[in-house]
Design an enzyme around this catalytic site. Structure first.
Site, short mmCIF file in Angstrom:
data_model
loop_
_atom_site.label_atom_id
_atom_site.label_comp_id
_atom_site.label_asym_id
_atom_site.label_seq_id
_atom_site.Cartn_x
_atom_site.Cartn_y
_atom_site.Cartn_z
N TYR A 16 39.74 32.02 46.48
CA TYR A 16 41.11 31.57 46.65
C TYR A 16 41.73 32.30 47.84
CZ TYR A 16 40.49 29.22 42.19
OH TYR A 16 40.04 28.40 41.20
N ARG A 63 43.62 40.94 40.22
CA ARG A 63 42.28 40.43 39.92
C ARG A 63 41.52 40.28 41.23
NH1 ARG A 63 39.77 36.52 35.77
NH2 ARG A 63 37.91 35.85 36.87
N ARG A 164 36.65 31.30 28.41
CA ARG A 164 35.80 30.25 27.84
C ARG A 164 35.26 30.64 26.47
NH1 ARG A 164 35.91 30.72 32.96
NH2 ARG A 164 36.25 28.90 34.25
#
Length: 172
Positions: A16, A63, A164
């Site tokens: 990103y 992060r 997940r």
């Protein structure tokens, strides 16, 4: 803060925008935001400082992918240094990941598939934890409760991030 959140996370991972500044292959700038690691890290660290200044008292997590897994991507040694700078720059915690959309053999490496070993990125989190004094969050195939607990109990991480895993096993 107005939404009464306890913290926010700045996402500087996985290809990103902030990650693109960090990655030598993608950041071909020749100004103060390109070239050396210090310059490539400047954009994300300025965002971190701006968020900390604008939201006193709000926790800010940074992060970061500390290894891109492709030629001319950001290597582990540089990723570790950026994590240290983020801790020094005011991050309240570091969320240590790895991988990028350009990772080899595939982008799936950033979301470690079942064929990869449990705790895939834990050595990176442990390596950062040794160098900083703020909490470190580990991620990546830590869905087995015993593995996750061992990661914290051994001091390799302070927290475990699950995503997940909780979709696949909501009673976890």
């Amino acid at each position: 803060q107005r939404a009464v959140f306890d913290c926010v996370e700045i996402h500087a991972a996985h290809g990103y925008l902030i990650s693109q500044f960090l990655t030598p292959f993608e950041n071909r700038r020749s100004d103060d935001y390109g070239g050396s690691l210090e310059n490539r890290a400047r954009f994300g660290l300025e965002i971190l400082r701006a968020v900390k200044t604008a939201t006193p008292g709000l926790g800010v997590i940074f992060r970061l992918s500390v290894e891109d897994y492709f030629p001319d991507g950001m290597p582990w040694a540089e990723g570790r240094q950026v994590a240290i700078w983020a801790a020094e720059g005011g991050a309240d915690a570091l969320h240590i990941a790895a991988g990028h959309y350009r990772s080899l053999p595939s982008a799936a490496r950033q979301i470690p598939p079942m064929a990869m070993p449990d705790a895939t990125f834990l050595p990176f989190a442990a390596g950062v934890k040794e160098a900083v004094k703020i909490p470190v969050i580990a991620v990546g195939r830590l869905g087995d409760p015993a593995t996750a607990a061992a990661a914290v109990e051994s001091g390799k991480a302070d927290f475990i991030a699950l995503g997940r895993t909780l979709v696949a096993e909501p009673d976890w």
